[in-house]
Every structure is written in structure tokens, then in C-alpha cells.
Design a protein around this motif. Structure first.
Motif, PDB file in Angstrom:
ATOM      1  N   ILE A   1      78.328 -56.490  76.908  1.00  0.00           N
ATOM      2  CA  ILE A   1      79.376 -57.247  75.911  1.00  0.00           C
ATOM      3  C   ILE A   1      78.639 -57.642  74.749  1.00  0.00           C
ATOM      4  O   ILE A   1      77.929 -58.284  74.774  1.00  0.00           O
ATOM      5  N   GLU A   2      79.490 -57.444  73.491  1.00  0.00           N
ATOM      6  CA  GLU A   2      79.342 -57.841  72.192  1.00  0.00           C
ATOM      7  C   GLU A   2      80.222 -58.561  71.542  1.00  0.00           C
ATOM      8  O   GLU A   2      81.420 -58.522  72.093  1.00  0.00           O
ATOM      9  N   HIS A   3      79.710 -59.421  70.846  1.00  0.00           N
ATOM     10  CA  HIS A   3      80.669 -59.981  69.938  1.00  0.00           C
ATOM     11  C   HIS A   3      81.111 -59.027  69.000  1.00  0.00           C
ATOM     12  O   HIS A   3      80.416 -59.004  67.643  1.00  0.00           O
TER      13      HIS A   3
ATOM     14  N   ASP B   1      70.908 -49.017  78.266  1.00  0.00           N
ATOM     15  CA  ASP B   1      71.658 -50.077  78.278  1.00  0.00           C
ATOM     16  C   ASP B   1      72.943 -50.154  77.173  1.00  0.00           C
ATOM     17  O   ASP B   1      73.536 -50.993  76.918  1.00  0.00           O
ATOM     18  N   GLU B   2      73.329 -48.692  76.642  1.00  0.00           N
ATOM     19  CA  GLU B   2      74.589 -48.403  76.355  1.00  0.00           C
ATOM     20  C   GLU B   2      74.824 -46.820  76.719  1.00  0.00           C
ATOM     21  O   GLU B   2      74.281 -45.976  76.184  1.00  0.00           O
ATOM     22  N   TRP B   3      75.868 -46.971  77.662  1.00  0.00           N
ATOM     23  CA  TRP B   3      76.370 -45.689  77.719  1.00  0.00           C
ATOM     24  C   TRP B   3      77.818 -45.611  77.835  1.00  0.00           C
ATOM     25  O   TRP B   3      78.293 -46.473  78.543  1.00  0.00           O
TER      26      TRP B   3
ATOM     27  N   ASN C   1      68.088 -54.500  68.618  1.00  0.00           N
ATOM     28  CA  ASN C   1      69.029 -53.570  69.102  1.00  0.00           C
ATOM     29  C   ASN C   1      68.901 -52.377  68.291  1.00  0.00           C
ATOM     30  O   ASN C   1      68.853 -52.429  67.096  1.00  0.00           O
ATOM     31  N   GLU C   2      68.939 -51.172  68.548  1.00  0.00           N
ATOM     32  CA  GLU C   2      68.979 -49.790  67.817  1.00  0.00           C
ATOM     33  C   GLU C   2      68.160 -49.999  66.461  1.00  0.00           C
ATOM     34  O   GLU C   2      68.675 -49.614  65.583  1.00  0.00           O
ATOM     35  N   MET C   3      66.934 -50.517  66.590  1.00  0.00           N
ATOM     36  CA  MET C   3      66.269 -50.823  65.168  1.00  0.00           C
ATOM     37  C   MET C   3      65.755 -49.587  64.588  1.00  0.00           C
ATOM     38  O   MET C   3      65.451 -49.511  63.375  1.00  0.00           O
TER      39      MET C   3
ATOM     40  N   LYS D   1      73.370 -43.796  74.593  1.00  0.00           N
ATOM     41  CA  LYS D   1      74.220 -42.511  74.353  1.00  0.00           C
ATOM     42  C   LYS D   1      75.668 -42.538  74.626  1.00  0.00           C
ATOM     43  O   LYS D   1      76.017 -43.195  75.671  1.00  0.00           O
ATOM     44  N   TYR D   2      76.582 -42.000  73.706  1.00  0.00           N
ATOM     45  CA  TYR D   2      78.115 -42.170  73.722  1.00  0.00           C
ATOM     46  C   TYR D   2      78.257 -40.512  73.804  1.00  0.00           C
ATOM     47  O   TYR D   2      77.889 -39.905  73.190  1.00  0.00           O
ATOM     48  N   PHE D   3      79.494 -40.540  74.584  1.00  0.00           N
ATOM     49  CA  PHE D   3      79.958 -39.110  74.945  1.00  0.00           C
ATOM     50  C   PHE D   3      81.404 -38.935  74.252  1.00  0.00           C
ATOM     51  O   PHE D   3      82.262 -39.940  73.955  1.00  0.00           O
TER      52      PHE D   3
ATOM     53  N   GLY E   1      73.807 -55.306  70.845  1.00  0.00           N
ATOM     54  CA  GLY E   1      74.552 -54.606  69.806  1.00  0.00           C
ATOM     55  C   GLY E   1      74.284 -54.663  68.482  1.00  0.00           C
ATOM     56  O   GLY E   1      73.428 -55.669  68.240  1.00  0.00           O
ATOM     57  N   ASN E   2      74.860 -54.142  67.634  1.00  0.00           N
ATOM     58  CA  ASN E   2      74.883 -54.182  66.193  1.00  0.00           C
ATOM     59  C   ASN E   2      74.776 -55.564  65.873  1.00  0.00           C
ATOM     60  O   ASN E   2      74.087 -56.067  65.032  1.00  0.00           O
ATOM     61  N   PHE E   3      75.728 -56.389  66.267  1.00  0.00           N
ATOM     62  CA  PHE E   3      76.154 -57.739  65.964  1.00  0.00           C
ATOM     63  C   PHE E   3      74.906 -58.643  66.182  1.00  0.00           C
ATOM     64  O   PHE E   3      74.368 -59.424  65.146  1.00  0.00           O
TER      65      PHE E   3
HETATM   66  O1  AHR Z   1      78.818 -50.534  71.486  1.00  0.00           O
HETATM   67  C1  AHR Z   1      79.132 -50.292  70.150  1.00  0.00           C
HETATM   68  C2  AHR Z   1      78.020 -50.185  69.403  1.00  0.00           C
HETATM   69  O2  AHR Z   1      77.186 -49.161  69.539  1.00  0.00           O
HETATM   70  C3  AHR Z   1      76.985 -51.343  69.584  1.00  0.00           C
HETATM   71  O3  AHR Z   1      77.001 -52.164  68.717  1.00  0.00           O
HETATM   72  C4  AHR Z   1      75.623 -50.606  69.002  1.00  0.00           C
HETATM   73  O4  AHR Z   1      74.120 -51.114  69.727  1.00  0.00           O
HETATM   74  C5  AHR Z   1      75.682 -49.083  69.454  1.00  0.00           C
HETATM   75  O5  AHR Z   1      75.695 -48.390  68.292  1.00  0.00           O
END
Ligand code: AHR
Length: 503
Positions: free
Chosen positions: A25-27, A290-292, A171-173, A242-244, A70-72
């Protein structure tokens, strides 16, 4: 379609780490504000947390939660979120072009996580900041008292340290979009020094170093090799994201992306082994996925909106409406994590509430569960124990992203103590039912104790605030144990959780 499956209680892949069913969960967007936290909402408790949302979270039995991004996190000052709420600064969130009010910070989030029964997995800012602020954060969170930062925590109302054991090193450096993006060796060195300091503080702390943002990045998988060569001995996990999506509206190809994800995991496993060998290292590094999640329905619209807007506060962002097809996809992806649980120890659905999430919360209105809530819940509740190596012979197909994809997607988990064997099955065939015949080897007098199913829905059907229960699981039928074999018919495009008592 004939579907022959062979299960043997001794063909064990690994004992599943329950953190395989973690969340993130992200801000950002309405995940925190008007998601889990909405003071003034009829369901809000004394701390402003929504009880209806909390209940849905509790029902998932989430073991750990990655926070605050997350990017935040890459431009976040954690100290902005501590102390009296009326004195906390409002800041620009550069990642999502929004305003961050800091009304929820670490102490507030910890209260929520405790109520939810979830362990925190905290990320430190290695983008705009570095080791110095990370170690202050660690001292604030984990030191008992008698130092500058631990005493600040105590003064802010929390006497005992939180004793957080899992720490994400940025995160995602690798992503050029990341605030403070770095090249691999530069990041690897910073991650190493940060991990070393954290483990010096407490050797039982586990650290997660950033792998690639996804397997399509131009620097993948070289990034992982370079980063690990800098920090292998001081890290416990490397993160995968990875997002789908199914933009091309090709269902079988969409499901094929699960196979592709298996290759992604296998590749990073190979990189880990290579670096371990090269360094003559003793320790193991595992994967923290840690992100899917599925993220495509609203992605382009959001990308456009974000460029145009004027730094709003908690805007609706990444609010995907998941359909039945997405639920089948998520069920299959969770199966892949179970099958790869020797490598993947931790995985986090991204995210948990409102933002690409299984739970939605209307501002001032009801909370509701998306289609994908259910496969995630069933995996979390029933997918604990030994992952079994299962043989499946059900016919295969080729698609753009993978060849030889099985029409029947099966994962199995044996909970020895509970005397239960759970099979998670997706019939991906578009038109044919699966004629299921499962050989059950090594189990004493198996009997089917529960059959849950999601079936018969149109692939595009969704839930929503006014129809929260349109796509839900029901009691399955037509499957039973005959002469020690599990047999029955599974409809095309259906998902099943078959729970067998094997005591
Ligand atoms: O979950 C949304 C974003 O996706 C996150 O902030 C980032 O880590 C990824 O690119």
C-alpha cells in the motif's frame, strides 16, 4: 478436454513462506486517504480508520504489508508524518503530482497494521535521500529508547519499538521515472552500505534490494547481476515487479503471461545463482515479488490525467475495475507463485485498497470487493503448507508470449498439520470443459471436504458499489472422490478450490 493430473504427497517443491500472500500500500491516489483512512466517514474509528475496509482486509489474512511506496517513497521525508497532526507539513508528492498532507505517517499506519494483524515491511528512501535518513528512520521505528529518534517516538505516544524485520532498500531504482534514479553499480553500492548498517544494528533484519522494475526494462537482467555483485552478502531478497493486462483482447495470450512470469522468476534465479557462485558466497538470496497485479484498464487515461492536473490531494488514481477474466488471471498467477515458492518467498499484491486493488472504498460511501479479491483470499487462507510438484496432462496452446501453455493451470498445497490438501485449478480453455481425473498418491483416505468455484460469468463482468456481489465464488459441484481419485467436470473458463481432507 481430458485433464489428467498426478499428485504425490512426497513430491514437495518447498514449504511455502506465508509472506507469499503479502500486500503493498502506497501513499498515492486514494489508497491511504479515503481508502483505509477517512475521518468523518460513518465507518471511521477513533483514529479515522475505516472499519468496513479493515474488515475486508482482516478477512484476507494478509501476513505482511509493504509501505509507504512505491515511487512515492523516493522523495518522501518520513519525519513529515510524525508528531501532532496539525503541525505536519503539506508536501508535493513528485511521483504522482499530488499533494501529501501527511495526516497518516508511520505511527498512524502502525496502529492500522496492528489492528489488521499485519506485519510491516518498510521501504526507505534511497532516491532523494540516503543512508543517513534511513538509519534515523530505523532508530525511530526499532530502538527501545534513550536516543534522539527513539525518544521522539516515545514522545509521540508509542513506547515500545515496532521491531520491523523487513526493510526494502528503495524502490524501482532502475526506472528513469524514479526520483533519484541510479545506475546499477551506484545503486548497488548504496544498497550494500544501507543493508550493512541495518544488519549491524540488528542482524535479524532482512533486506530487500531492488531488481528491475519489470522484465521489459532495457537493463534487465544485467541490472540484477550488477546490483547483486555489489551487495549480495548483505541482502536477503531481490525484488521483482510486474503488472499485467489484456490490451489486445486475447484471453489465451493474457493467461500466457503467467508462463512468461515463470521465466522471469527462473531468469532471476539464475542470476542469483551466478552471483552466489562468483562470490563464493554462503548465504542465499530469494525473490520478493513485491509488486504484482493487473493494471491496464485505466492506465492510459490516468497517464493523460496526471499530466494535466494541478497537484490535487488524494485524487482517484489507478482505480481499476477488475472483471472475471482478471480474477482467472490472478488465480493463475498465484498458482505460479506457489509453484515457484522455492525461489519466491515473499510476494505483494499491488496494491490493497482503491489503487489497483482487490478492495474498493467509495469516499463517504460503501466498501466493496472486486473479482480478484477472492482468488487472492483463497490462496492466502488455504495456500499455506507444502507446495507440491504436480504433473498435468491436459493439452497445451501456443500464444504470442509463450508456447506450450497448459489449458489446465494447477497448483497444490499440502497442509500436513491440518490434514488438508488444496488444489487450485483454472480451466483456461475458452470453450471446453475439463474432464478432470486426479491421481492422489500417498494420501490416506482422501475425501472432498469443500469445493469453491467461480464459473459461468461473462469474462467482462465486474463488481461495483451498487452491485458488489455480482461476481463472487459459490459452492462448486460435479467433482468427487471415486476409488481414491478425484474426478469431475470443470466448466470452460472457471476457477476451483478443491479442499480434500487427507488425514
Ligand atoms: O503500484 C504503482 C506503482 O507501480 C508503484 O509506485 C511503482 O513502484 C510501480 O511502478
Amino acid at each position: 478436454m481430458k485433464a489428467r493430473v498426478a499428485v504425490h504427497r512426497d513430491f514437495r517443491i518447498s514449504t511455502i513462506d506465508e509472506r507469499l500472500y503479502s500486500a503493498f500500500i502506497e501513499h498515492m491516489g486514494r489508497a491511504i486517504y479515503s481508502g483505509i483512512y477517512e475521518p468523518g466517514h460513518p465507518q471511521a474509528d477513533a483514529n479515522g480508520f475505516r472499519k468496513d475496509v479493515l474488515k475486508f482486509v482482516q478477512d484476507l489474512k494478509v501476513p505482511a504489508i509493504r509501505y509507504p511506496g512505491g515511487n512515492f517513497v523516493s522523495a518522501y521525508n518520513w519525519e513529515d508524518g510524525i508528531g501532532p497532526k496539525d503541525q505536519r507539513p503539506v508536501r508535493l508528492d513528485l511521483a504522482w503530482r499530488s499533494k501529501e498532507t501527511n495526516q497518516v505517517g508511520i505511527d498512524d499506519f502502525a496502529i492500522w497494521a496492528e489492528q489488521a494483524g499485519i506485519d510491516m515491511m518498510l521501504a526507505v528512501n534511497l532516491g532523494s535521500r540516503g543512508l543517513e535518513d534511513a538509519r534515523n528512520f530505523l532508530e525511530y521505528v526499532n530502538f527501545p529508547g534513550g536516543t534522539t529518534w527513539s525518544d521522539k517516538r516515545r514522545a509521540n505516544g508509542r513506547q515500545d519499538p515496532y521491531d520491523v524485520k523487513m526493510w526494502c532498500l528503495g524502490n524501482e531504482m532502475d526506472g528513469p521515472w524514479q526520483i533519484g534514479h541510479k545506475v546499477a553499480t551506484e545503486y548497488g553500492r548504496l544498497a550494500n552500505e544501507t543493508a550493512k548498517a541495518f544488519k549491524g544494528f540488528d542482524p535479524t533484519i532482512e533486506t530487500v534490494v531492488c531488481g528491475s522494475s519489470n522484465d521489459g526494462m532495457p537493463t534487465y537482467p544485467e541490472w540484477e547481476r550488477e546490483v547483486l555483485e555489489e551487495c549480495y552478502e548483505n541482502v536477503d531478497y531481490i525484488s521483482l515487479h510486474k503488472y499485467f493486462g489484456n490490451k489486445s483482447n486475447d484471453t489465451l495470450n493474457y493467461f500466457g503471461k503467467i508462463e512468461e512470469t515463470g521465466r522471469y522468476i527462473q531468469t532471476i534465479g539464475g542470476v542469483i545463482d551466478y552471483v552466489k557462485a562468483k562470490k563464493r558466497a554462503k548465504n542465499d538470496v530469494h525473490i520478493c515479488f513485491d509488486e504484482w497485479n493487473v493494471w491496464y484498464h485505466v492506465r492510459e487515461d490516468d497517464n493523460r490525467r496526471i499530466k494535466e492536473w494541478d497537484w490535487p490531494e488524494a485524487p482517484a488514481l489507478l482505480e481499476e475495475n477488475y472483471n472475471f477474466e482478471d480474477a482467472l488471471f490472478v488465480a493463475g498467477l498465484l498458482n505460479e507463485f506457489i509453484r515457484r515458492s522455492d525461489r519466491v518467498r515473499i510476494a505483494c499484491i499491488a496494491q490493497l485498497v482503491n489503487v489497483i486493488a482487490p478492495i474498493r472504498a467509495e469516499k463517504g460511501g460503501p466498501a466493496w470487493r472486486q473479482t480478484i479479491y477472492y482468488p487472492y483470499q483463497f490462496a492466502s487462507l488455504y495456500g499455506r503448507g507444502d507446495a507440491l510438484n504436480i504433473a498435468v496432462d491436459a493439452g497445451t496452446y501456443d500464444c504470442r508470449v509463450a508456447d506450450d501453455v497448459s489449458y489446465l493451470d494447477v497448483a497444490g498445497v499440502h497442509d500436513k498439520e491440518g490434514g488438508m490438501l488444496t488444489l487450485f485449478i483454472v480451466n483456461r480453455h475458452l470453450t471446453e470443459a475439463a474432464d478432470l481425473d486426479v491421481e492422489l498418491n500417498g494420501f490416506a483416505s482422501p475425501s472432498l471436504s469443500e469445493h469453491l468455484a467461480m464459473e459461468g460469468y461473462d469474462l467482462n463482468q465486474t463488481n461495483g458499489p451498487t452491485a458488489p456481489d455480482r461476481v463472487v465464488p459459490g459452492k462448486g459441484s460435479g467433482v468427487g472422490v471415486e476409488d481414491g481419485r478425484l474426478k469431475g467436470k470443470l466448466k470452460p473458463l472457471s476457477y476451483h478450490v478443491l479442499r480434500l481432507s487427507v488425514a
